[in-house]
Design a protein around this motif. Structure first.
Motif, PDB file in Angstrom:
ATOM      1  N   PRO A  26       0.772  -1.245   0.000  1.00  0.00           N
ATOM      2  CA  PRO A  26       0.000   0.000   0.000  1.00  0.00           C
ATOM      3  C   PRO A  26       0.804   1.297   0.000  1.00  0.00           C
ATOM      4  CG  PRO A  26      -0.521  -1.333   1.943  1.00  0.00           C
ATOM      5  CD  PRO A  26       0.515  -2.058   1.180  1.00  0.00           C
ATOM      6  N   THR A  58       2.962   0.020  -5.660  1.00  0.00           N
ATOM      7  CA  THR A  58       1.634   0.273  -5.100  1.00  0.00           C
ATOM      8  C   THR A  58       0.587  -0.029  -6.171  1.00  0.00           C
ATOM      9  OG1 THR A  58       1.729   2.591  -5.794  1.00  0.00           O
ATOM     10  CG2 THR A  58       2.540   2.083  -3.579  1.00  0.00           C
ATOM     11  N   PRO A  59      -0.666  -0.296  -5.795  1.00  0.00           N
ATOM     12  CA  PRO A  59      -1.692  -0.601  -6.794  1.00  0.00           C
ATOM     13  C   PRO A  59      -1.862   0.484  -7.848  1.00  0.00           C
ATOM     14  CG  PRO A  59      -2.471  -1.200  -4.616  1.00  0.00           C
ATOM     15  CD  PRO A  59      -1.182  -0.491  -4.415  1.00  0.00           C
ATOM     16  N   ILE A  79      -0.195  -9.644  -2.136  1.00  0.00           N
ATOM     17  CA  ILE A  79      -0.682  -8.383  -1.581  1.00  0.00           C
ATOM     18  C   ILE A  79      -0.279  -8.361  -0.112  1.00  0.00           C
ATOM     19  CG2 ILE A  79      -2.665  -6.906  -1.143  1.00  0.00           C
ATOM     20  CD1 ILE A  79      -4.085  -8.148  -3.473  1.00  0.00           C
ATOM     21  N   ALA A 136      -2.494  -6.453   3.543  1.00  0.00           N
ATOM     22  CA  ALA A 136      -3.755  -6.463   2.782  1.00  0.00           C
ATOM     23  C   ALA A 136      -4.866  -5.674   3.449  1.00  0.00           C
ATOM     24  CB  ALA A 136      -4.205  -7.914   2.574  1.00  0.00           C
ATOM     25  N   VAL A 187      -5.074  -2.000   2.075  1.00  0.00           N
ATOM     26  CA  VAL A 187      -5.245  -1.699   0.647  1.00  0.00           C
ATOM     27  C   VAL A 187      -6.534  -0.917   0.399  1.00  0.00           C
ATOM     28  CG1 VAL A 187      -5.598  -2.705  -1.632  1.00  0.00           C
ATOM     29  CG2 VAL A 187      -3.818  -3.607  -0.160  1.00  0.00           C
ATOM     30  N   TYR A 240      -7.407   2.271  -2.317  1.00  0.00           N
ATOM     31  CA  TYR A 240      -6.972   1.596  -3.542  1.00  0.00           C
ATOM     32  C   TYR A 240      -8.013   0.625  -4.093  1.00  0.00           C
ATOM     33  CZ  TYR A 240      -2.192   3.243  -2.701  1.00  0.00           C
ATOM     34  OH  TYR A 240      -1.081   4.012  -2.533  1.00  0.00           O
ATOM     35  N   GLU A 241      -9.238   0.664  -3.609  1.00  0.00           N
ATOM     36  CA  GLU A 241     -10.238  -0.325  -4.014  1.00  0.00           C
ATOM     37  C   GLU A 241     -10.493  -0.291  -5.520  1.00  0.00           C
ATOM     38  OE1 GLU A 241     -14.795  -1.715  -2.859  1.00  0.00           O
ATOM     39  OE2 GLU A 241     -13.856   0.000  -1.869  1.00  0.00           O
ATOM     40  N   LEU A 245      -7.427  -1.413  -7.574  1.00  0.00           N
ATOM     41  CA  LEU A 245      -7.200  -2.849  -7.537  1.00  0.00           C
ATOM     42  C   LEU A 245      -8.176  -3.596  -8.450  1.00  0.00           C
ATOM     43  CD1 LEU A 245      -5.602  -5.148  -6.230  1.00  0.00           C
ATOM     44  CD2 LEU A 245      -7.342  -5.245  -4.457  1.00  0.00           C
ATOM     45  N   SER A 303      -1.487 -10.255   6.111  1.00  0.00           N
ATOM     46  CA  SER A 303      -2.103  -9.180   6.877  1.00  0.00           C
ATOM     47  C   SER A 303      -1.842  -9.367   8.364  1.00  0.00           C
ATOM     48  CB  SER A 303      -3.613  -9.137   6.611  1.00  0.00           C
ATOM     49  OG  SER A 303      -4.239  -8.142   7.390  1.00  0.00           O
ATOM     50  N   ARG A 324      -3.289   7.641   1.858  1.00  0.00           N
ATOM     51  CA  ARG A 324      -2.873   6.624   0.902  1.00  0.00           C
ATOM     52  C   ARG A 324      -1.373   6.361   0.947  1.00  0.00           C
ATOM     53  NH1 ARG A 324      -6.067   6.835  -4.697  1.00  0.00           N
ATOM     54  NH2 ARG A 324      -4.168   5.763  -5.267  1.00  0.00           N
TER      55      ARG A 324
END
Length: 551
Positions: free
Chosen positions: A90, A141-142, A165, A168, A171, A176-177, A180, A197, A342
């Motif tokens: 992230p 990053t995404p 990831i 997680a 994210v 970043y939804e 992604l 995670s 972010r």
């Protein structure tokens, strides 16, 4: 196949390549951690993984080792070079950290396995030559990875084998939804995926549905923080003014030694505390979201190498999360807050090494934030301590943390710190003098001065440091800002102020005036007149005291 509880599965028993085992031995890893012992064999079998393990438990190596192993195996039969793995993280700081860890694991096979970090804030065209070489592993990053895919600098449709990831649970909460979901359209239908995670939140389960296919869930039965014999946690209930007094005495009397991270809840407090410590000649560097990314990464690297002992870190993202809520989809965020959320979070994921002490100058607003802050110390096999200064307004968050973190007998793991405030009352006037100098204007000027200095360094010295990497160590971030008036008399602690209990423990440490002042008064006894001094000097001079007698 998971390892049994009786026998610990060693690295050499996992069927790893000799080059990976050589790199592991070079890093000094004797035995795998619990998450590594369970995750690596499953990953080598080709299964998707959803793994939850506490901060500092070795999650990065748990996915990096099987990732490198798979690439080495694939390249034995591969006809051409291709991007076979993507590691998605992230924040840019975490990307740099993951990239560094993968390079360490591939140190013995660097010619066979290439890894590239594309999270650096540069033009897409400038990074195109790097991706044209088709590195085996790409870290980013995404949003950055999606930008390269749209620009056709990167193609994954036919070559991707593994998607990772890391962190997680951050994210979606970092915004970043949408990135992604768009990025998944550029991936093939079949690939192996790992989700790593520290917590299994709603965001992680949402990611699980998007990315994983019949995964194995590893939810290790261990506490989210190390045991009591490895991590000691204390709290002190005090007023807001006493926080500054306590911190000053703890650092100046050397009751807190070793690498220390002091957490505050906002950027203003970060610089206020730095300026306060400057009054007593206690060097520290500020770490917050206003600084350039390269500067933040450089500060962490130099802190890990031992150049700094004290970092004052603002963890404002945890405060924003507590106020706004993480799981809400419809949120109106300003551009500035979006950028901070972010890209930054000191308490999450950043690999601070060999941290001895964590001081919560401002108590974190949530249990989750407390766990992540305190998780910066006592990592791996090292021990550490955490001290929280709690004011009257912060009693409610403390009660929640104490209720959540309990021992088997039901008592809280956070013990009250036995400290007699009466013994440090003599320091209060010094603390008050220092606080008068740290005004709002001084804090604002310090923030502007720090940003100007770091931006100047980032732009002007970038090319120079590329050519002279050793000189990068000379660029320090704990320099004195001095927008506030500094009282020179606060630099040293007079002997009469040192508590009796500490005078024997000082071990020769000088708390009083500097040696230069002591050397002035060497001659003892009654004061000599000018003529007596001249006569004494002449008597000591053989050319003037010699007397010739006639024969």
């Amino acid at each position: 196949m998971a390892a049994s509880m009786d026998k610990v599965l060693r690295f050499h028993e996992m069927g790893l390549d000799d080059r990976i085992l050589k790199a592991i031995a070079k890093m000094g890893w004797s035995t795998p951690t619990l998450i590594q012992e369970r995750a690596i064999p499953l990953a080598l079998e080709g299964k998707d993984l959803l793994a939850r393990a506490r901060t500092g438990s070795g999650k990065t190596a748990a996915y990096a080792i099987p990732l490198v192993q798979r690439i080495l195996t694939s390249k034995q039969t591969a006809r051409e070079q291709a991007v076979r793995a993507v590691v998605m993280v992230p924040t840019r700081e975490l990307c740099s950290q993951a990239h560094k860890n993968i390079l360490e694991l591939t140190s013995s096979c660097s010619w066979e396995v290439k890894c590239a970090d594309v999270s650096v804030q540069a033009d897409l065209d400038a990074q195109r030559p790097l991706l044209m070489e088709k590195p085996d592993i790409v870290v980013g990053t995404p949003s950055r990875l999606l930008a390269h895919l749209k620009a056709q600098n990167l193609t994954l449709k036919d070559t991707l084998e593994v998607l990772v990831i890391d962190e997680a649970d951050l994210v979606f909460s970092y915004g970043y939804e949408n990135d992604l979901k768009s990025l998944l359209t550029f991936l093939p239908k079949i690939y192996q995926a790992f989700l790593m995670s520290a917590t299994l939140s709603d965001e992680v389960f949402a990611l699980k549905k998007l990315v994983l296919h019949n995964p194995v869930t590893l939810k290790l039965e261990e506490s989210q923080l190390p045991d009591v014999d490895q991590l000691t946690q204390y709290h002190v209930k005090c007023t807001e003014a006493d926080k500054f007094l306590l911190l000053f005495t703890l650092l100046k009397l050397r009751l807190v030694r070793g690498k220390t991270i002091i957490f505050v809840n906002d950027i203003d407090r970060c610089y206020r505390l730095k300026l306060f410590l400057e009054q007593f000649s206690i060097p520290s560097c500020a770490l917050n979201s206003e600084l350039p990314v390269n500067t933040r990464t450089h500060i962490v690297d130099q802190f890990n190498t031992g150049l700094y002992d004290i970092v004052v870190a603002s963890d404002e993202t945890s405060l924003a999360t507590d106020k706004k809520g993480v799981g809400k989809k419809k949120q109106k965020k300003s551009k500035s807050s979006k950028g901070k959320g972010r890209e930054y979070g000191v308490s999450r994921g950043i690999d601070f090494q060999n941290v001895m002490n964590i001081i919560n100058f401002d108590f974190p607003p949530t249990v989750k934030a407390y766990i992540h802050r305190v998780g910066r110390t006592a990592r791996g096999d090292t021990s550490g301590s955490a001290l929280s200064l709690v004011s009257e307004k912060e009693m409610e968050p403390l009660a929640k943390v104490e209720k959540y973190l309990v021992k088997d007998d039901g008592s809280s793991v956070i013990k009250p710190y036995q400290f007699k405030m009466s013994e440090i009352e003599g320091f209060r006037y010094r603390c008050t003098d220092a606080m008068r100098a740290v005004t709002r204007v001084a804090v604002r000027e310090a923030r502007v001065m720090e940003i100007k200095r770091e931006i100047f360094n980032s732009k002007t010295l970038k090319t120079y440091f590329d050519e002279n990497p050793r000189d990068m160590q000379l660029l320090r971030h704990d320099k004195i800002l001095h927008p506030a008036k500094v009282h020179s008399d606060l630099r040293h602690v007079p002997e009469y102020l040192v508590p009796k209990a500490l005078k024997n423990k000082a071990q020769g440490a000088s708390f009083s005036a500097p040696e230069a002042k002591k050397r002035k008064s060497k001659h003892k006894g009654p004061r000599e007149s000018r003529f007596a001094k001249k006569k004494r000097r002449n008597a000591a001079d053989p050319l003037k005291s010699f007397k010739f007698k006639k024969s």
